[in-house]
Design an enzyme around this catalytic site. Structure first.
Site, PDB file in Angstrom:
ATOM      1  N   CYS A 122     -10.601  -1.620  14.477  1.00 53.77           N
ATOM      2  CA  CYS A 122     -10.901  -3.051  14.585  1.00 53.77           C
ATOM      3  C   CYS A 122     -11.176  -3.494  16.009  1.00 53.77           C
ATOM      4  O   CYS A 122     -11.943  -4.430  16.243  1.00 53.77           O
ATOM      5  CB  CYS A 122      -9.743  -3.872  14.021  1.00 53.77           C
ATOM      6  SG  CYS A 122      -9.485  -3.612  12.256  1.00 53.77           S
ATOM      7  N   LYS A 130     -15.648  -9.213   7.813  1.00 53.28           N
ATOM      8  CA  LYS A 130     -14.624 -10.079   7.228  1.00 53.28           C
ATOM      9  C   LYS A 130     -15.247 -11.361   6.672  1.00 53.28           C
ATOM     10  O   LYS A 130     -14.698 -11.975   5.757  1.00 53.28           O
ATOM     11  CB  LYS A 130     -13.569 -10.427   8.275  1.00 53.28           C
ATOM     12  CG  LYS A 130     -12.660  -9.265   8.658  1.00 53.28           C
ATOM     13  CD  LYS A 130     -11.721  -8.904   7.524  1.00 53.28           C
ATOM     14  CE  LYS A 130     -10.755  -7.806   7.906  1.00 53.28           C
ATOM     15  NZ  LYS A 130      -9.911  -7.377   6.782  1.00 53.28           N
ATOM     16  N   GLU A 170       0.832  -1.204   0.000  1.00 48.50           N
ATOM     17  CA  GLU A 170       0.000   0.000   0.000  1.00 48.50           C
ATOM     18  C   GLU A 170       0.867   1.255   0.000  1.00 48.50           C
ATOM     19  O   GLU A 170       0.561   2.247  -0.684  1.00 48.50           O
ATOM     20  CB  GLU A 170      -0.904  -0.020   1.233  1.00 48.50           C
ATOM     21  CG  GLU A 170      -2.109   0.882   1.158  1.00 48.50           C
ATOM     22  CD  GLU A 170      -3.086   0.597   2.285  1.00 48.50           C
ATOM     23  OE1 GLU A 170      -4.248   0.242   2.003  1.00 48.50           O
ATOM     24  OE2 GLU A 170      -2.692   0.714   3.459  1.00 48.50           O
ATOM     25  N   CYS A 223      -8.361  -1.772   4.062  1.00 48.68           N
ATOM     26  CA  CYS A 223      -8.259  -2.907   5.000  1.00 48.68           C
ATOM     27  C   CYS A 223      -9.584  -3.236   5.674  1.00 48.68           C
ATOM     28  O   CYS A 223      -9.774  -4.349   6.158  1.00 48.68           O
ATOM     29  CB  CYS A 223      -7.217  -2.607   6.076  1.00 48.68           C
ATOM     30  SG  CYS A 223      -5.555  -2.451   5.438  1.00 48.68           S
ATOM     31  N   GLU A 233     -14.180 -11.805  -5.915  1.00 52.62           N
ATOM     32  CA  GLU A 233     -12.866 -11.314  -6.351  1.00 52.62           C
ATOM     33  C   GLU A 233     -11.714 -11.986  -5.608  1.00 52.62           C
ATOM     34  O   GLU A 233     -10.563 -11.930  -6.054  1.00 52.62           O
ATOM     35  CB  GLU A 233     -12.757  -9.790  -6.117  1.00 52.62           C
ATOM     36  CG  GLU A 233     -13.849  -8.967  -6.768  1.00 52.62           C
ATOM     37  CD  GLU A 233     -14.978  -8.627  -5.802  1.00 52.62           C
ATOM     38  OE1 GLU A 233     -15.624  -7.588  -6.024  1.00 52.62           O
ATOM     39  OE2 GLU A 233     -15.213  -9.394  -4.848  1.00 52.62           O
ATOM     40  N   GLU A 268     -16.221 -10.363   3.311  1.00 53.30           N
ATOM     41  CA  GLU A 268     -15.036 -10.150   2.487  1.00 53.30           C
ATOM     42  C   GLU A 268     -14.475 -11.469   1.966  1.00 53.30           C
ATOM     43  O   GLU A 268     -14.112 -11.581   0.792  1.00 53.30           O
ATOM     44  CB  GLU A 268     -13.961  -9.411   3.291  1.00 53.30           C
ATOM     45  CG  GLU A 268     -12.718  -9.102   2.475  1.00 53.30           C
ATOM     46  CD  GLU A 268     -11.631  -8.443   3.297  1.00 53.30           C
ATOM     47  OE1 GLU A 268     -10.952  -7.552   2.772  1.00 53.30           O
ATOM     48  OE2 GLU A 268     -11.446  -8.828   4.473  1.00 53.30           O
ATOM     49  N   SER A 299      -7.089   1.991  -2.237  1.00 51.87           N
ATOM     50  CA  SER A 299      -5.895   1.199  -2.540  1.00 51.87           C
ATOM     51  C   SER A 299      -6.338  -0.139  -3.113  1.00 51.87           C
ATOM     52  O   SER A 299      -7.306  -0.743  -2.651  1.00 51.87           O
ATOM     53  CB  SER A 299      -5.085   0.970  -1.266  1.00 51.87           C
ATOM     54  OG  SER A 299      -4.106  -0.017  -1.477  1.00 51.87           O
ATOM     55  N   GLU A 331       2.276   1.680  -3.437  1.00 54.32           N
ATOM     56  CA  GLU A 331       1.210   2.186  -4.314  1.00 54.32           C
ATOM     57  C   GLU A 331       1.018   3.683  -4.124  1.00 54.32           C
ATOM     58  O   GLU A 331       0.846   4.437  -5.100  1.00 54.32           O
ATOM     59  CB  GLU A 331      -0.093   1.445  -4.013  1.00 54.32           C
ATOM     60  CG  GLU A 331      -1.251   1.843  -4.905  1.00 54.32           C
ATOM     61  CD  GLU A 331      -2.557   1.150  -4.524  1.00 54.32           C
ATOM     62  OE1 GLU A 331      -3.563   1.399  -5.217  1.00 54.32           O
ATOM     63  OE2 GLU A 331      -2.572   0.377  -3.541  1.00 54.32           O
TER      64      GLU A 331
END
Length: 642
Positions: free
Chosen positions: A569, A398, A313, A339, A406, A401, A359, A316
């Site tokens: 988190c 999560k 990241e 994230c 993907e 996710e 990102s 990037e």
């Protein structure tokens, strides 16, 4: 080296009915009328005008029961469990919603009050379907606790024997069981006011009231971001995470499967609460022992891929800055962190036109799965189809996710199952293990080496702080400790909703070897000022995004960290219940203490990460292979619901 600013929250976009309203304090609390004398159960106290009876009772050490009240939420006053007797008042008053504006005498547990509370519980239970012993909130249910406290030993007004509502299991993250709903409206206030998403509302009036989504559609079909904050504030079992523990046990019991666990930092700071410990005690290494005793073949540290995320990241970000400053090409700046899967889904729904700013780096959870089923499988000569990768996360999003289409660039699903902190606590108890009593053991190699930067991912501002520790050193060639004591970037820490900092780049050093394939020198950065911001909770994310859309201060930023959950988190939707500002602060302290204990505290110094680039990702950060395995794209969803 830095300048920081914090921002308060403007008027909420939530409907007036969902906003908090209070009698404002006087400018001088010592002025006449600034302090009011009250008497409560024979005890006297002076309180500022506007203080509620409930707040005053806490100062006196008196306990008034509540059900709809929550420290994080605006006042609702709908459950009436907190009713008290106020001398001179004809009816009982709700302590949570009664502002003290004149001297009063209060009785908190008179016979009249006790009977009223008992009858309120009887009426709630008359509509509450289900058996406590088969409920996921058994022994951690506020309704159950109150029923015991007030001696409810039979159903005075009857009890439903058949469910009235269908279970909604459509979401990968959140399960809704409206048969257990007590209409406290905490979930609504959480979603509308606290998070400003607005998935839930009350439909109907009186006995016909129920909590619904838009057109009563399943959660998976509306704009739910899967953050799970509603779960953390629900007092009963009406909301829970979608629990895959039976599937995980089946994989552990299957001799043909190699089952690995990766653990994020925040569950370590919270799981002790599942075993009766106070918030703020980390059980990282005891948990490793417990996981092996449960039957996991390997226990790895997600902080390893948190460090990897920082490298990818951060690289990037530098590439985007070079494209803008040197090549003079249009580029999506500010860059947003990716994230937090709740935040990612939020931007997909509410600001899809800004997806290019995210990102492309996967979250540490997903990077880990991709490496496990490629690099790790090759090293250990294991067929990837026989590897079951489980992620312990503080987050219900999560789960969504890891089920994104993907997330299978290795040819296999990156992560097979996502477990919350609560779910792992249940598994450990089911295995007959008392976690706090266990000896400590370390993580397994090759993904057992991590840094303090990986640990602080768990707290709001942690991703940004970890990124800056690395970027500052890579660009200046000097230790970050030269600019920030103990490498702790304090302006980015704290629980203010939005934080902003400016970091001038007064000097640059040579380009380190790991980035020489991308950059010749840093001269183009010398004299620049890096502008960064941090926002946690989607209500604050919305404020930042609206400011960017309007061309405001945050549109000038280069890098912004967004987290969907308040506190980051450590306040995730899979953390132990209850939650409160004090509990989240204690968990943060545990995370920062663990960071200080690491001998290596910067992601680019992690020897295991360096080894992965040398042996596997040989074309370096943001190279062809890392882009294939460690980067992704997202889906513009919008708010239209068919």
């Amino acid at each position: 080296m830095s300048e920081s600013t914090t921002f308060g929250k403007d008027v909420s976009r939530a409907p007036v009915s969902q906003r908090g309203h209070r009698v404002g304090p006087v400018d001088d609390s010592q002025a006449i009328g600034g302090q009011i004398s009250i008497e409560m159960d024979g005890k006297t106290l002076k309180v500022p005008i506007g203080t509620t009876i409930l707040e005053a009772s806490k100062e006196l050490g008196l306990r008034i029961p509540t059900l709809c009240h929550h420290e994080d939420l605006c006042v609702a006053g709908v459950c009436r469990m907190c009713v008290v007797e106020v001398e001179g008042q004809r009816t009982l008053q709700a302590a949570c919603a009664y502002p003290i504006t004149q001297p009063i005498k209060v009785k908190t547990h008179s016979r009249k009050v006790r009977q009223a509370r008992r009858h309120i519980l009887d009426l709630i239970l008359a509509n509450h379907y289900g058996e406590c012993y088969a409920c996921n909130r058994n022994n951690n249910c506020e309704l159950q606790t109150l029923a015991k406290e007030y001696g409810v030993d039979f159903f005075r007004f009857g009890h439903p024997t058949e469910p009235m509502f269908e279970l909604d299991t459509s979401s990968h993250s959140v399960v809704r069981d409206m048969n257990k709903c007590v209409l406290c409206r905490r979930c609504i206030r959480t979603c509308i006011d606290f998070q400003e998403v607005g998935v839930l509302e009350v439909q109907g009036r009186g006995a016909e009231s129920k909590v619904v989504t838009f057109m009563d559609k399943p959660l998976a079909e509306v704009v739910c971001i899967n953050c799970g904050q509603c779960i953390n504030r629900c007092p009963t079992g009406a909301l829970r995470a979608n629990d895959p523990t039976d599937d995980v046990w089946a994989a552990i019991d299957d001799p043909t499967k190699h089952v690995v666990m990766q653990t994020a930092p925040s569950p370590r700071a919270g799981i002790g609460e599942c075993f009766g410990l106070p918030p703020g005690r980390a059980l990282t290494f005891e948990m490793n022992t417990a996981l092996r005793q449960c039957g996991f073949d390997k226990v790895f540290d997600t902080n390893f891929t948190a460090d990897l995320t920082i490298i990818e990241e951060g690289t990037e970000l530098l590439l985007r800055l070079k494209k803008a400053l040197v090549d003079k090409q249009p580029v999506a700046i500010p860059q947003f962190t990716s994230c937090s899967p709740g935040w990612v889904k939020y931007i997909e729904h509410f600001y899809p036109e800004y997806l290019a700013h995210l990102s492309s780096a996967k979250s540490p959870q997903q990077m880990f799965g991709a490496l496990i089923k490629t690099y790790y499988a090759h090293l250990n000569k294991i067929d990837p189809k026989d590897i079951v990768c489980v992620a312990l996360m503080p987050c219900s999003a999560k789960k969504f996710e890891c089920n994104r289409p993907e997330m299978c660039d290795s040819g296999y699903k990156d992560i097979d199952y996502g477990l919350t902190t609560r779910e792992l606590g249940k598994m450990i108890s089911e295995a007959g293990i008392n976690l706090p009593d266990l000896p400590k053991s370390d993580f397994d190699d090759p993904f057992g080496t991590a840094t303090g930067s990986g640990v602080i991912f768990g707290a709001t501002g942690g991703v940004m702080e970890a990124a800056l520790r690395t970027v500052i050193e890579l660009v200046t060639g000097k230790k970050v400790e030269n600019f920030f004591d103990h490498a702790e970037i304090i302006p980015l820490r704290g629980f203010e909703g939005i934080r902003y900092a400016e970091i001038p780049v007064k000097e640059v050093g040579p380009v380190p070897g790991i980035l020489k394939h991308l950059f010749e020198d840093w001269s183009w950065l010398k004299g620049a000022t890096l502008k960064v911001a941090v926002a946690h909770g989607t209500a604050y994310a919305k404020k930042v995004m609206d400011d960017i859309r309007a061309g405001g201060k945050f549109s000038e930023c280069h890098f912004i960290e967004f987290m969907a959950c308040p506190g980051g988190c450590l306040g995730g939707g899979g953390q132990p219940i209850p939650t409160s500002p004090a509990i989240r602060a204690a968990r943060a302290q545990a995370i920062y203490s663990e960071d200080r204990a690491y001998s290596v505290r910067k992601s680019h110094e992690n020897p295991a990460v360096v080894k992965v680039y040398n042996e596997f990702l040989t074309d370096g950060p943001c190279g062809h292979l890392s882009h294939k395995l460690l980067h992704t794209h997202y889906t513009p969803r919008g708010k239209f619901i068919a």
